[in-house]
Design a protein around this motif. Structure first.
Motif, PDB file in Angstrom:
ATOM      1  N   PRO A  50       0.858  -1.246  -0.075  1.00 56.30           N
ATOM      2  CA  PRO A  50       0.230   0.200   0.153  1.00 56.30           C
ATOM      3  C   PRO A  50       0.760   1.237   0.015  1.00 56.30           C
ATOM      4  O   PRO A  50       0.517   2.295  -0.684  1.00 56.30           O
ATOM      5  N   LEU A  51       1.971   1.248   0.771  1.00 59.57           N
ATOM      6  CA  LEU A  51       2.649   2.459   0.780  1.00 59.57           C
ATOM      7  C   LEU A  51       3.457   2.628  -0.657  1.00 59.57           C
ATOM      8  O   LEU A  51       3.511   3.883  -0.982  1.00 59.57           O
ATOM      9  N   LEU A  53       2.030   1.779  -3.555  1.00 57.33           N
ATOM     10  CA  LEU A  53       1.158   2.155  -4.361  1.00 57.33           C
ATOM     11  C   LEU A  53       0.903   3.661  -4.036  1.00 57.33           C
ATOM     12  O   LEU A  53       0.376   4.384  -5.039  1.00 57.33           O
ATOM     13  N   LEU A  54       0.880   4.077  -2.592  1.00 58.96           N
ATOM     14  CA  LEU A  54       0.805   5.648  -2.628  1.00 58.96           C
ATOM     15  C   LEU A  54       1.915   6.419  -2.882  1.00 58.96           C
ATOM     16  O   LEU A  54       1.734   7.763  -2.686  1.00 58.96           O
ATOM     17  N   GLY A  55       3.037   5.807  -3.202  1.00 58.55           N
ATOM     18  CA  GLY A  55       4.380   6.519  -3.225  1.00 58.55           C
ATOM     19  C   GLY A  55       4.962   7.040  -2.144  1.00 58.55           C
ATOM     20  O   GLY A  55       5.879   7.785  -2.123  1.00 58.55           O
ATOM     21  N   TRP A  56       4.826   6.287  -0.895  1.00 51.85           N
ATOM     22  CA  TRP A  56       5.425   6.499   0.268  1.00 51.85           C
ATOM     23  C   TRP A  56       6.255   5.594   0.770  1.00 51.85           C
ATOM     24  O   TRP A  56       6.505   5.328   2.120  1.00 51.85           O
ATOM     25  N   SER A 145       8.779   5.228  -5.001  1.00 51.46           N
ATOM     26  CA  SER A 145       7.416   5.215  -5.846  1.00 51.46           C
ATOM     27  C   SER A 145       7.743   4.482  -7.294  1.00 51.46           C
ATOM     28  O   SER A 145       8.945   4.503  -7.761  1.00 51.46           O
ATOM     29  N   TRP A 361      -3.152  -9.215  -2.255  1.00 50.63           N
ATOM     30  CA  TRP A 361      -2.102  -8.337  -2.199  1.00 50.63           C
ATOM     31  C   TRP A 361      -1.145  -8.619  -3.593  1.00 50.63           C
ATOM     32  O   TRP A 361      -0.681  -7.727  -4.362  1.00 50.63           O
ATOM     33  N   THR A 364      -3.011  -7.544  -6.807  1.00 50.52           N
ATOM     34  CA  THR A 364      -2.997  -6.086  -6.806  1.00 50.52           C
ATOM     35  C   THR A 364      -1.622  -5.722  -7.591  1.00 50.52           C
ATOM     36  O   THR A 364      -1.775  -4.843  -8.337  1.00 50.52           O
TER      37      THR A 364
END
Length: 734
Positions: A50-51, A53-56, A145, A361, A364
């Protein structure tokens, strides 16, 4: 072995606040230590995707989220390990790990990590998959990212090419070829110590894989056999090979065999007849369900590491359905008497739920970050997805109809017929027959593939050049897959294969009679993956390269079965009246370890690709800070394109060249030079030879790498390395 998985040992901990022992048992140390790697890795991957995918995907967010989830999974996954377990016996004796056995496993794991760390590789150039994984990890570590920006070249131009070996050019930017799981783990090393830290992550993962595998053997075979299995595993050449550089196979192994360990713990708790002190039956069931869910999660997350994980863990789906079906049947039976696996059937839903989350996961990540890669693999991936869909439908239907089918079967009251009585013997014979067919396959089949795509054509050309270098008959269509079982003869030895086949036949016979149900899932995963991998390895067949296919499941699975077979022979010898079985075990241990060690000795002390880190530093030091790099030769662009972007931090692109040539048109290069200058950047041209840069300015050498690379053997086990010379020349156009 009884129908229950064996326990590793006990810790004499009283949950009372007034009394606790100060020191855990050796079995407790081995149980906890071998479960921690899979739980930490699962937590890291759960937070990482998730991080990303968010660029974090940066150090601080990952330390908080990934570290926090890892601690949380360990907290709930290990909280029941401190309780004393009773009633788990084998041959009348409680099974436990001694201090010597635990110390031996830990020593082998540490020695493996140190040894592979000393002889680690430095594969940073994108020549094959390790370079892609390394550059992928470096980009994630330093930018957090995806996709990778193309950079400033003064605007779009039809002659600019941003794709290359291991990287795809998409509408949104550049995407690496593979799944994101392994790079998210390898990135930790770059955060800690830059490229040297990155290069040390694989040996650390290799050591954790040895520990994880030993823990699975201790649970499924017995703690006394775990040091032997760990040693046989650690000295196998494919394990050494994949523990020295940035491959995905070792993290996948940790997830799959760590998942098997968690599953064994769940099964043991659910099937135990006695409840530990200060714990209710409900607590015991809940702890089993937590372990089952975490096992399913680890299995599912293997897709995030390798897309082939979809095939490896496919048996988990029907197995979870079987448990759910048995539980439903137990609940509807007259009198409420549970079936043999009815209590453990409560683990089906959590196992399936964990598998679904982990697979979600992975799928995705495949859709969002590796879609071009999935499209490239569509020829094999789409049929696999179809098989998975069919298994899912059949599993759902079987689970739904199970109570009715069982009721109808009982109402007829028909006696057991001849085919059912003969089923155990037929199933055991089928195991032997399959392995015999794979053994004789080279004499009855030659596997070929006629190239029908540019990628297949490159593979065929590579095979032909390797045949020429090895003085073999030239046949670019050969795949050598018919020799796949003989690869195992090289890497683990014929005794391991024979013992594993014997063990599998005995276990299948027992399973068909309703015994050893705790080993059904491990045997299903090992058997399914071994047969499908050996039938179609799906990899360029040069060695040691092709050996990596055997690492996640096949080699550890066969070693696990082989030590089970050795234990079975020892028990048979003891039951026949022999008082001394030590010589038999000693001879078996030698046969399990020595053949693999003999094969490995040829390359075990030969590091490859040394000097690539220094070459990368030299190249980066030679580039101006505001450079935009143009590669005017294809191979150099493939090898160094992403390195220039990720390590050096400047834009890079290849210049397209006409079909049938290896150099771009002068007009295209001159135009791009002008566009880069107009954008306020410094054009820099790179190529493999000085004369390729003569039309544009005076060339100077920036890389002169002289190192060793892996051998490319097609019909024999690798026993050495080949030389590798790489030169890069640079010019800043006048």
């Amino acid at each position: 072995m009884s129908g229950q998985a064996v326990t590793l040992g006990v810790i004499a901990t009283d949950r009372s606040p007034h009394r606790q022992t100060a020191r855990p048992s050796a079995g407790h140390v081995l149980a906890v230590g071998s479960a921690v790697p899979v739980l930490v890795l699962s937590g890291w991957l759960l937070a990482g995707l998730p991080l990303l995918l968010l660029g974090w995907f940066r150090p601080l967010p990952m330390l908080v989220a990934g570290g926090g989830l890892a601690v949380l999974l360990c907290r709930y996954g290990l909280r029941w390990y401190g309780l004393r377990w009773y009633g788990l016996r084998q041959s009348g004796e409680t099974i436990s790990a001694t201090a010597g056995q635990t110390a031996a496993v830990l020593a082998i794991a540490v020695a493996s990590g140190v040894f592979n760390g000393i002889f680690r590789g430095e594969q940073l150039l994108v020549r094959r998959d390790p370079g892609t994984y390394a550059e992928y990890a470096i980009w994630l570590a330093r930018h957090g990212s995806l996709p990778i920006p193309r950079g400033d070249f003064g605007g779009p131009d039809p002659a600019l090419r941003f794709d290359g070996m291991g990287f795809y050019d998409t509408d949104d930017g550049i995407l690496p070829q593979f799944m994101a799981g392994s790079p998210m783990v390898h990135a930790i090393g770059d955060w800690v110590a830059g490229i040297p830290g990155l290069l040390l992550v694989p040996p650390v993962l290799g050591a954790l894989a040895v520990l994880t595998f030993a823990g699975a053997v201790a649970r499924l075979v017995g703690a006394r056999w775990s040091p032997l299995a760990a040693l046989a595993f650690a000295v196998s050449l494919p394990v050494l090979y994949t523990s020295r550089t940035t491959f995905s196979e070792i993290p996948s192994l940790i997830l799959i065999f760590g998942g098997l360990s968690l599953w064994a713990d769940a099964w043991r708790r659910a099937r135990s007849d006695q409840t530990p002190p200060a714990q209710t039956r409900t607590d015991q069931t809940r702890s089993a369900q937590v372990s089952a869910a975490l096992a399913g999660l680890a299995f599912g997350l293997s897709l995030l590491v390798r897309i082939d994980g979809l095939r490896d863990v496919l048996p988990v789906l029907p197995f979870a359905g079987l448990l759910i079906a048995l539980h439903r049947i137990s609940r509807t039976r007259a009198g409420g008497a549970p079936l043999p696996a009815g209590v453990a059937g409560r683990l089906g839903v959590p196992l399936l739920g964990g598998l679904a989350v982990g697979a979600l996961w992975g799928l995705t990540a495949c859709y969002a970050l590796a879609r071009p890669y999935a499209e490239y693999l569509s020829g094999s991936l789409n049929p696999l997805l179809g098989i998975c869909a069919a298994v899912l439908v059949l599993t759902a239907a079987g689970t739904a109809l199970a109570p009715r089918l069982a009721a109808a079967r009982l109402s007829r009251g028909s006696p057991v017929r001849w085919p059912v009585r003969r089923l155990p013997g037929v199933a055991a014979g089928l195991v032997v027959l399959v392995m015999a067919a794979l053994a004789v396959r080279p004499w009855v089949q030659t596997v070929r593939r006629v190239p029908d795509s540019p990628e297949d054509a490159l593979t065929a050309e590579f095979i032909e050049k390797t045949q020429e270098a090895s003085r073999l008959p030239l046949d670019r269509t050969r795949l050598y897959y018919e020799d796949s079982l003989h690869w195992l003869f090289w890497y683990v030895g014929i005794p391991v294969v024979v013992l594993a086949t014997l063990a599998a036949a005995v276990l299948v016979h027992r399973l068909a009679r309703g015994r050893e149900l705790g080993l059904l899932l491990p045997l299903a995963i090992i058997g399914w993956t071994t047969v499908t991998t050996l039938w179609r390895p799906g990899i360029t067949p040069d060695h040691p390269w092709a050996s990596r296919r055997l690492v996640p499941v096949v080699i550890p699975g066969l070693i696990l079965l082989a030590v089970w077979g050795l234990r079975w022979l020892r028990a048979r010898a003891g039951n026949s009246g022999r008082r001394r079985t030590g010589p038999l075990v000693a001879a078996g241990a030698v046969l399990l370890v020595v053949p693999a060690a003999v094969t490995s000795i040829g390359t075990a002390f030969s590091p490859v690709n040394r000097g690539e880190a220094a070459a990368a530093a030299d190249l980066c030091a030679a580039l101006p800070r505001n450079a935009s790099v143009l590669f005017v030769e294809r191979v150099t662009g493939d090898r160094f394109g992403q390195l220039v972007r990720g390590v050096c931090g400047v834009p890079a692109a290849r210049v397209a060249f006409p079909p049938g040539t290896s150099l771009p048109l002068y007009a295209d290069v001159a135009r791009l030079i002008g566009e880069v200058r107009a954008a306020g950047r410094v054009p820099v041209l790179l190529a493999a030879q000085a004369d390729q840069l003569e039309p544009y300015g005076t060339a100077s050498p920036v890389v002169a790498l002289r190192t060793r690379q892996d051998e490319r053997s097609l019909v024999d086990p690798p026993d050495g390395t080949w030389s590798l010379n790489i030169d890069v020349w640079m010019t800043v156009p006048r």
